[in-house]
Design a protein around this motif. Structure first.
Motif, mmCIF file in Angstrom:
data_model
loop_
_atom_site.group_PDB
_atom_site.id
_atom_site.type_symbol
_atom_site.label_atom_id
_atom_site.label_comp_id
_atom_site.label_asym_id
_atom_site.label_seq_id
_atom_site.Cartn_x
_atom_site.Cartn_y
_atom_site.Cartn_z
ATOM 1 N N TYR A 96 47.444 33.419 36.189
ATOM 2 C CA TYR A 96 48.231 34.395 35.423
ATOM 3 C C TYR A 96 47.306 35.254 34.567
ATOM 4 N N LYS A 97 47.734 36.493 34.334
ATOM 5 C CA LYS A 97 47.103 37.350 33.340
ATOM 6 C C LYS A 97 48.160 37.633 32.286
ATOM 7 N N ASP A 98 47.950 37.103 31.119
ATOM 8 C CA ASP A 98 48.999 37.090 30.103
ATOM 9 C C ASP A 98 50.216 36.387 30.707
ATOM 10 N N ASP A 99 51.358 37.060 30.752
ATOM 11 C CA ASP A 99 52.555 36.444 31.329
ATOM 12 C C ASP A 99 52.846 36.959 32.729
ATOM 13 N N ARG A 100 51.882 37.599 33.362
ATOM 14 C CA ARG A 100 52.091 38.151 34.695
ATOM 15 C C ARG A 100 51.402 37.266 35.743
ATOM 16 N N PHE A 101 52.104 37.057 36.845
ATOM 17 C CA PHE A 101 51.604 36.197 37.920
ATOM 18 C C PHE A 101 50.629 36.968 38.805
ATOM 19 N N CYS A 102 49.466 36.350 39.069
ATOM 20 C CA CYS A 102 48.441 36.990 39.908
ATOM 21 C C CYS A 102 48.439 36.465 41.331
ATOM 22 N N GLY A 103 48.602 35.158 41.492
ATOM 23 C CA GLY A 103 48.547 34.592 42.831
ATOM 24 C C GLY A 103 48.395 33.091 42.803
ATOM 25 N N MET A 104 48.462 32.493 43.999
ATOM 26 C CA MET A 104 48.449 31.050 44.137
ATOM 27 C C MET A 104 47.536 30.637 45.284
ATOM 28 N N ILE A 105 46.872 29.508 45.121
ATOM 29 C CA ILE A 105 46.211 28.838 46.236
ATOM 30 C C ILE A 105 46.750 27.415 46.300
ATOM 31 N N LEU A 106 46.530 26.752 47.425
ATOM 32 C CA LEU A 106 46.872 25.345 47.577
ATOM 33 C C LEU A 106 45.597 24.531 47.694
ATOM 34 N N VAL A 107 45.576 23.359 47.070
ATOM 35 C CA VAL A 107 44.476 22.410 47.277
ATOM 36 C C VAL A 107 45.048 21.190 47.982
ATOM 37 N N ASP A 108 44.316 20.705 48.982
ATOM 38 C CA ASP A 108 44.788 19.601 49.811
ATOM 39 C C ASP A 108 43.769 18.477 49.772
ATOM 40 N N TYR A 109 44.140 17.372 49.151
ATOM 41 C CA TYR A 109 43.227 16.238 49.024
ATOM 42 C C TYR A 109 43.121 15.421 50.312
ATOM 43 N N TYR A 119 54.357 40.891 38.309
ATOM 44 C CA TYR A 119 53.144 40.563 39.060
ATOM 45 C C TYR A 119 51.976 41.410 38.555
ATOM 46 N N ASP A 120 50.778 40.839 38.646
ATOM 47 C CA ASP A 120 49.536 41.529 38.331
ATOM 48 C C ASP A 120 48.639 41.478 39.566
ATOM 49 N N PHE A 121 48.112 42.613 39.994
ATOM 50 C CA PHE A 121 47.322 42.693 41.217
ATOM 51 C C PHE A 121 45.852 43.025 40.933
ATOM 52 N N SER A 122 45.380 42.690 39.761
ATOM 53 C CA SER A 122 44.031 43.080 39.364
ATOM 54 C C SER A 122 42.952 42.233 40.035
ATOM 55 N N ILE A 123 43.290 41.052 40.541
ATOM 56 C CA ILE A 123 42.306 40.210 41.241
ATOM 57 C C ILE A 123 42.925 39.715 42.542
ATOM 58 N N SER A 124 42.068 39.338 43.484
ATOM 59 C CA SER A 124 42.539 38.878 44.798
ATOM 60 C C SER A 124 42.314 37.390 45.013
ATOM 61 N N GLY A 125 41.697 36.718 44.050
ATOM 62 C CA GLY A 125 41.440 35.294 44.207
ATOM 63 C C GLY A 125 40.626 34.762 43.046
ATOM 64 N N VAL A 126 40.101 33.550 43.229
ATOM 65 C CA VAL A 126 39.344 32.890 42.167
ATOM 66 C C VAL A 126 38.106 32.232 42.767
ATOM 67 N N THR A 127 37.150 31.907 41.882
ATOM 68 C CA THR A 127 35.981 31.139 42.306
ATOM 69 C C THR A 127 36.254 29.663 42.059
ATOM 70 N N LEU A 128 36.082 28.872 43.108
ATOM 71 C CA LEU A 128 36.326 27.433 43.030
ATOM 72 C C LEU A 128 35.035 26.663 43.226
ATOM 73 N N ASP A 129 34.884 25.594 42.482
ATOM 74 C CA ASP A 129 33.862 24.580 42.766
ATOM 75 C C ASP A 129 34.609 23.410 43.393
ATOM 76 N N VAL A 130 34.368 23.182 44.670
ATOM 77 C CA VAL A 130 35.051 22.118 45.408
ATOM 78 C C VAL A 130 34.020 21.078 45.819
ATOM 79 N N ASP A 131 34.123 19.895 45.218
ATOM 80 C CA ASP A 131 33.206 18.786 45.537
ATOM 81 C C ASP A 131 31.748 19.212 45.406
#
Length: 466
Positions: free
Chosen positions: A434-447, A353-365
């Protein structure tokens, strides 16, 4: 090796569905169980002076009306005066297996029990809670056979049945107590619930087992232990003839009648109808793993989810929005249970696991904003994960030839293979970073346009060894 949550752990349990602030609760595990099957004590405390009600559900694992009603107290009520303590899952292992008792009837172990019994510590723990000086009344929730009637009508409506009854072991408590008149209270509560019947046939009756007159079986029960130790105690039974939501409906009416009698004030965020109870049972059912790095909305979840990115060489840790949710080691993966229902089997893929970030910036609609890991985002048309140097995005089920990093691409539902969705209907999808081969985190998108139902980090937290 099971890593227990703290002996007394208090957390602020926030909104379940509509943003109501729920009360503080505490979780007390019972050491005799194994895996993620410790019972929990949830203290719903108002901070305002008043009486304390202890509610116990799930003492027998094949009685879902009782344990679902207790669970709804934890997840959908706010106590505004007085206190309600809830154990919704006392016999969790038997709940999972939908049986009265894996190691025998837990409600027949309160009189005498050998230390070699696998449930010895469970009994000791719940006894200590019952005997807590703060507890004023104890309620033991059940689903009972048929319909109790004080005179014989037929085989299903007679004194030998238990359903639709409010039970005491004796008419009066043998100790001075503000709630010593057990029979009077039970008759009052039964009368209150009878104002809310779906059919006259569902009427509640008062039942006195006269336990001290030689009822050897009832002398072994939780309620008789309580009254022998100066605690007013009652058994509440809904008929097993009914479907689970209707059983829980009647038990919740009983619980509210007791709270009203004790001067306990409360708020509830769903309508107290059979339909409202069913919707509440099915709402806000979610898990988060490893400090919200992974989030799963369990509504309509697929029976199997593959390639769940779990940390290499680590115990699995999860939080739940509902005390009847648990995750059990299944050997080649993990099984997710909600009460006695197996919801899904999770098959992991292991990463550092990689903990360097807590999330991402999304453009949603067309609207841009920061999204934390562990959130579910409503999407009407498309979403785009904004690129970040050194990080790679993988939208599970989306492929574009020659592209290994799926950030910067506007993705519609039609471009994702529906067989990779989290839900069976094909609306909810995983976005992994992911950062390289390390997992950072997941979000769900719901259509379908739903967002996160609640923050499972504020629920019951447990961990399990592999």
């Amino acid at each position: 090796m099971m890593t227990h949550i703290p002996r007394i752990h208090t957390a602020l349990f926030l909104t379940v569905l509509w943003g109501l602030l729920l009360s503080a609760w505490a979780a007390v595990p019972a050491a005799a169980q194994t895996g993620n099957l410790d019972f929990t004590l949830h203290k719903l405390e108002s901070g305002m002076e008043g009486n304390t009600l202890l509610v116990v559900g799930g003492i027998q694992g094949d009685e879902p009306g009782g344990f679902n009603a207790a669970s709804l107290l934890v997840s959908h009520y706010r106590i505004t005066r007085g206190n309600v303590w809830v154990v919704p899952n006392l016999n969790f292992i038997s709940i999972i297996h939908s049986t009265r008792g894996i190691y025998g009837d837990l409600n027949r172990k309160f009189s005498a029990l050998q230390e070699s019994d696998p449930e010895y510590q469970v009994i000791e723990d719940i006894k200590s809670i019952i005997l807590d000086p703060e507890v004023d009344i104890v309620l033991n929730l059940h689903d009972g056979s048929g319909f109790y009637r004080p005179v014989h009508i037929d085989n299903m409506h007679c004194p030998q049945r238990w359903g639709q009854s409010v039970i005491v072991d004796q008419e009066h408590l043998n100790f001075p107590h503000q709630f010593a008149e057990l029979g009077t209270i039970a008759r009052h509560v039964a009368g209150r619930v009878n104002l809310h019947l779906y059919d006259d046939h569902h009427a509640y009756y008062f039942k006195n087992t006269h336990t001290s007159d030689g009822d050897v079986e009832m002398e072994k029960t939780l309620t008789f232990f309580a009254i022998q130790n100066g605690k007013p105690a009652f058994g509440l039974e809904a008929s097993k003839t009914f479907p689970t939501p209707l059983r829980a409906y009647y038990i919740l009416h009983l619980l509210e009648a007791y709270m009203d009698y004790m001067g306990i004030e409360y708020e509830r965020n769903f309508p107290l109808t059979a339909e409202g109870v069913q919707d509440a049972i099915n709402s806000n059912v979610a898990l988060a793993f490893f400090d919200n790095r992974i989030f799963l909305d369990l509504a309509d979840i697929r029976e199997r989810l593959g390639y769940i990115p779990l940390p290499r060489g680590s115990e699995i840790r999860f939080s739940a929005t509902n005390p009847l949710l648990t995750v059990l080691d299944a050997g080649d993966g993990y099984s997710v249970y909600y009460g006695n229902e197996l919801l899904s089997n999770l098959h992991p893929e292991y990463f550092d696991y990689d903990f360097s970030i807590s999330g991402v910036t999304l453009d949603v609609d067309g609207q841009e904003g920061f999204t934390h890991f562990g959130e579910m985002v409503a999407v009407a048309d498309s979403f785009t994960v904004q690129p970040m140097e050194g990080y790679r995005v993988n939208v599970i089920g989306f492929t574009q030839q020659g592209v290994s990093n799926e950030s910067g691409i506007a993705i519609t539902r039609g471009e994702i293979q529906q067989r990779f969705s989290v839900d069976r209907e094909g609306w909810v999808f995983r976005v992994e970073v992911y950062k390289d081969d390390r997992f950072c985190g997941m979000i769900l998108v719901d259509y379908l346009g739903r967002s996160s139902p609640g923050d499972p980090n504020l629920g019951r937290t447990v961990s399990m060894g592999r």
